[in-house]
Write a protein that holds these residues in place. Structure first.
Motif, PDB file in Angstrom:
ATOM      1  N   LEU A   3      -2.167  -2.201   9.499  1.00  0.00           N
ATOM      2  CA  LEU A   3      -3.110  -2.675   8.484  1.00  0.00           C
ATOM      3  C   LEU A   3      -4.034  -1.576   7.974  1.00  0.00           C
ATOM      4  N   LEU A   4      -4.060  -0.455   8.682  1.00  0.00           N
ATOM      5  CA  LEU A   4      -5.024   0.588   8.347  1.00  0.00           C
ATOM      6  C   LEU A   4      -4.751   1.198   6.971  1.00  0.00           C
ATOM      7  N   GLU A   5      -3.481   1.357   6.604  1.00  0.00           N
ATOM      8  CA  GLU A   5      -3.163   1.944   5.299  1.00  0.00           C
ATOM      9  C   GLU A   5      -3.705   1.083   4.170  1.00  0.00           C
ATOM     10  N   SER A   6      -3.485  -0.235   4.263  1.00  0.00           N
ATOM     11  CA  SER A   6      -3.997  -1.137   3.242  1.00  0.00           C
ATOM     12  C   SER A   6      -5.521  -1.141   3.223  1.00  0.00           C
TER      13      SER A   6
ATOM     14  N   GLY B  73       0.975  -8.973  -4.388  1.00  0.00           N
ATOM     15  CA  GLY B  73       2.396  -9.075  -4.106  1.00  0.00           C
ATOM     16  C   GLY B  73       2.985  -7.870  -3.403  1.00  0.00           C
ATOM     17  N   ALA B  74       2.135  -6.940  -2.957  1.00  0.00           N
ATOM     18  CA  ALA B  74       2.641  -5.734  -2.294  1.00  0.00           C
ATOM     19  C   ALA B  74       3.340  -6.064  -0.987  1.00  0.00           C
ATOM     20  N   PHE B  75       2.907  -7.121  -0.338  1.00  0.00           N
ATOM     21  CA  PHE B  75       3.529  -7.570   0.918  1.00  0.00           C
ATOM     22  C   PHE B  75       3.166  -9.029   1.121  1.00  0.00           C
ATOM     23  N   THR B  76       3.794  -9.644   2.096  1.00  0.00           N
ATOM     24  CA  THR B  76       3.538 -11.056   2.373  1.00  0.00           C
ATOM     25  C   THR B  76       2.059 -11.274   2.682  1.00  0.00           C
ATOM     26  N   GLY B  77       1.447 -12.192   1.945  1.00  0.00           N
ATOM     27  CA  GLY B  77       0.030 -12.479   2.150  1.00  0.00           C
ATOM     28  C   GLY B  77      -0.875 -11.750   1.180  1.00  0.00           C
TER      29      GLY B  77
ATOM     30  N   ASP C 220      -2.024 -11.917  -1.851  1.00  0.00           N
ATOM     31  CA  ASP C 220      -2.050 -12.828  -2.989  1.00  0.00           C
ATOM     32  C   ASP C 220      -2.969 -12.352  -4.108  1.00  0.00           C
ATOM     33  N   GLN C 221      -3.659 -11.232  -3.897  1.00  0.00           N
ATOM     34  CA  GLN C 221      -4.491 -10.669  -4.950  1.00  0.00           C
ATOM     35  C   GLN C 221      -4.714  -9.178  -4.693  1.00  0.00           C
ATOM     36  N   ARG C 222      -5.133  -8.469  -5.748  1.00  0.00           N
ATOM     37  CA  ARG C 222      -5.405  -7.042  -5.599  1.00  0.00           C
ATOM     38  C   ARG C 222      -6.615  -6.844  -4.683  1.00  0.00           C
ATOM     39  N   ARG C 223      -6.543  -5.795  -3.882  1.00  0.00           N
ATOM     40  CA  ARG C 223      -7.654  -5.477  -2.982  1.00  0.00           C
ATOM     41  C   ARG C 223      -7.999  -3.997  -3.107  1.00  0.00           C
ATOM     42  N   ILE C 224      -9.277  -3.724  -3.329  1.00  0.00           N
ATOM     43  CA  ILE C 224      -9.745  -2.343  -3.426  1.00  0.00           C
ATOM     44  C   ILE C 224      -9.951  -1.788  -2.012  1.00  0.00           C
ATOM     45  N   GLY C 225      -9.387  -0.621  -1.768  1.00  0.00           N
ATOM     46  CA  GLY C 225      -9.488  -0.020  -0.446  1.00  0.00           C
ATOM     47  C   GLY C 225     -10.809   0.683  -0.212  1.00  0.00           C
TER      48      GLY C 225
ATOM     49  N   ARG D 222      -6.531  12.060  -5.309  1.00  0.00           N
ATOM     50  CA  ARG D 222      -5.900  10.912  -5.951  1.00  0.00           C
ATOM     51  C   ARG D 222      -5.345   9.991  -4.878  1.00  0.00           C
ATOM     52  N   ILE D 223      -5.362   8.691  -5.143  1.00  0.00           N
ATOM     53  CA  ILE D 223      -4.767   7.729  -4.213  1.00  0.00           C
ATOM     54  C   ILE D 223      -3.823   6.817  -4.983  1.00  0.00           C
ATOM     55  N   GLN D 224      -2.970   6.168  -4.225  1.00  0.00           N
ATOM     56  CA  GLN D 224      -2.085   5.155  -4.786  1.00  0.00           C
ATOM     57  C   GLN D 224      -2.180   3.932  -3.895  1.00  0.00           C
ATOM     58  N   ARG D 225      -2.551   2.806  -4.473  1.00  0.00           N
ATOM     59  CA  ARG D 225      -2.653   1.577  -3.686  1.00  0.00           C
ATOM     60  C   ARG D 225      -1.278   1.178  -3.164  1.00  0.00           C
ATOM     61  N   VAL D 226      -1.265   0.483  -2.050  1.00  0.00           N
ATOM     62  CA  VAL D 226      -0.008  -0.013  -1.499  1.00  0.00           C
ATOM     63  C   VAL D 226       0.617  -0.979  -2.511  1.00  0.00           C
ATOM     64  N   GLY D 227       1.846  -0.725  -2.876  1.00  0.00           N
ATOM     65  CA  GLY D 227       2.515  -1.551  -3.871  1.00  0.00           C
ATOM     66  C   GLY D 227       2.215  -1.151  -5.299  1.00  0.00           C
ATOM     67  N   GLY D 228       1.398  -0.133  -5.497  1.00  0.00           N
ATOM     68  CA  GLY D 228       1.036   0.304  -6.839  1.00  0.00           C
ATOM     69  C   GLY D 228       1.924   1.445  -7.324  1.00  0.00           C
ATOM     70  N   ARG D 229       1.855   1.733  -8.597  1.00  0.00           N
ATOM     71  CA  ARG D 229       2.666   2.801  -9.184  1.00  0.00           C
ATOM     72  C   ARG D 229       1.816   3.952  -9.689  1.00  0.00           C
ATOM     73  N   GLY D 230       0.728   3.640 -10.327  1.00  0.00           N
ATOM     74  CA  GLY D 230      -0.112   4.705 -10.861  1.00  0.00           C
ATOM     75  C   GLY D 230      -1.062   5.261  -9.813  1.00  0.00           C
ATOM     76  N   GLU D 231      -1.580   6.456 -10.086  1.00  0.00           N
ATOM     77  CA  GLU D 231      -2.535   7.086  -9.178  1.00  0.00           C
ATOM     78  C   GLU D 231      -3.957   6.949  -9.730  1.00  0.00           C
ATOM     79  N   ILE D 232      -4.902   6.915  -8.825  1.00  0.00           N
ATOM     80  CA  ILE D 232      -6.299   6.713  -9.177  1.00  0.00           C
ATOM     81  C   ILE D 232      -7.106   7.903  -8.670  1.00  0.00           C
TER      82      ILE D 232
END
Length: 364
Positions: free
Chosen positions: A87-90, A98-102, A104-109, A143-153
């Motif tokens: 869970l630490l990466e997320s 929808g990045a993984f089961t459960g 159900d919405q975007r979460r800012i790390g 730069r980071i990339q959210r789990v399940g994301g495509r673009g970098e932030i």
């Protein structure tokens, strides 16, 4: 090198020292040196690694560093040892819906949450090796990339890490990535253990009493006399400031509004085993009241004690005199004031300051 360091310290902003003094309690040589180091590195972007034993207050050091840095963002803390590896990466990078089961919405790390501020990774030595590689890339690219994301932030944060482990040895043994170790160990800061700065114990206790009264103005804090302070200074403090805080909380329960002595410290507040009983009545020590011209008595006390905290000593005397006057007069404050040759309002103010109540005196 010494001359360079002295020049850096001489250029320190006194405002930063003031901020550090408010957060880091202590005037010992070890704490003064720590504050000087922090004041030099605070306004820079350099990653800082805070090292020290468990319980020394590494997160408090990070808070002080962040406040003195002047960064506009938040201080965001993550304990890498307290979050399951999967869970630490997320937690750090966040995830898309929808990045993984459960999910159900975007979460800012946590890294994004530290935008413009400071990211504190406590116990970084417990971070999985695979995640260490991703953290290294973030530090290099910003730069980071959210789990399940495509673009970098893009991210802008100041990294502070902490560990009680010997990361240099872990890096040599392959238990920690050596490239990440060198990237985060730009400016190592060592936090002294409590046993190295026992002179700060009275100040730390004073701060704890202040926080207790801020939370509960009606609280009757314990008062540690000189014997108690000497007993506390002689303790080895394997749990450091955390252990001292636990001791104070016990004292606040068992000795509320009372004087704590060396005997109470040794036999009740710092037990070698779990408590099996509660003291029926806290033991107090009556200070010797010195006659105005009794220089021999004063000299004897100074020779026996080595040094005397005059404010604490006089407070002990005031407490005993007020206690005795109230008992003599059946708890009547007006008569006790006349006995002590004080105005009634003056005595009431002193009782409030010393957390003495008529009811508590007459019950004991």
């Amino acid at each position: 090198m010494t001359q360079i360091w002295q020049t850096a310290v001489s250029d320190v902003d006194t405002k930063k020292i003031s901020v550090l003094d408010r957060i880091l309690i202590g005037r010992s040589a070890a704490m003064q040196q720590l504050k000087q180091v922090l004041s030099v590195v605070a306004p820079t972007e350099a990653p800082v690694m805070v090292q020290g034993e468990t319980g020394v207050g590494k997160e408090l050091v990070c808070e002080a560093l962040h406040k003195a840095s002047g960064r506009s963002g938040d201080l965001v803390a993550v304990n890498c040892a307290a979050i399951p590896a999967d869970l630490l990466e997320s937690e750090l990078f966040g995830h898309e819906k929808g990045a993984f089961t459960g999910a159900d919405q975007r979460r800012i790390g946590r890294i994004e949450q530290a935008q413009g501020g400071t990211l504190f990774l406590d116990e970084i030595g417990d971070m999985p090796l695979a995640l260490q590689a991703k953290l290294l890339r973030v530090l290099e690219t910003r730069r980071i990339q959210r789990v399940g994301g495509r673009g970098e932030i893009e991210v802008d944060f100041r990294l502070v890490t902490a560990t009680h482990r010997a990361l240099a040895s872990d890096a040599e043994a392959g238990r920690f990535r050596s490239d990440l170790y060198f990237r985060i160990n730009v400016f190592p800061v060592s936090v002294p253990s409590l046993s190295q700065r026992t002179d700060d114990i009275p100040l730390i206790l004073e701060a704890m009493i202040g926080r207790q009264q801020d939370r509960n103005p009606d609280a009757m804090p314990p008062h540690f006399n000189q014997g108690a302070l000497r007993a506390l200074s002689a303790h080895s403090w394997p749990g450091n400031v955390r252990e001292l805080r636990n001791m104070f909380e016990r004292a606040a329960v068992l000795f509320a509004g009372r004087v704590v002595t060396a005997e109470a410290v040794q036999n009740v507040l710092l037990p070698s085993q779990g408590m099996t009983s509660v003291p029926a009545e806290p033991v107090t020590m009556q200070p010797t009241i010195i006659a105005g011209d009794d220089q021999d008595a004063i000299r004897t006390i100074l020779e026996a004690e080595g040094s005397v905290d005059m404010r604490s000593y006089l407070r002990d005397i005031e407490e005993r005199l007020i206690d005795a006057a109230l008992r003599k007069n059946g708890g009547c404050v007006s008569q006790a004031a006349r006995t002590l040759r004080l105005q009634r309002t003056t005595l009431i103010e002193k009782m409030k300051k010393l957390s003495i109540t008529r009811e508590a005196v007459m019950m004991n």
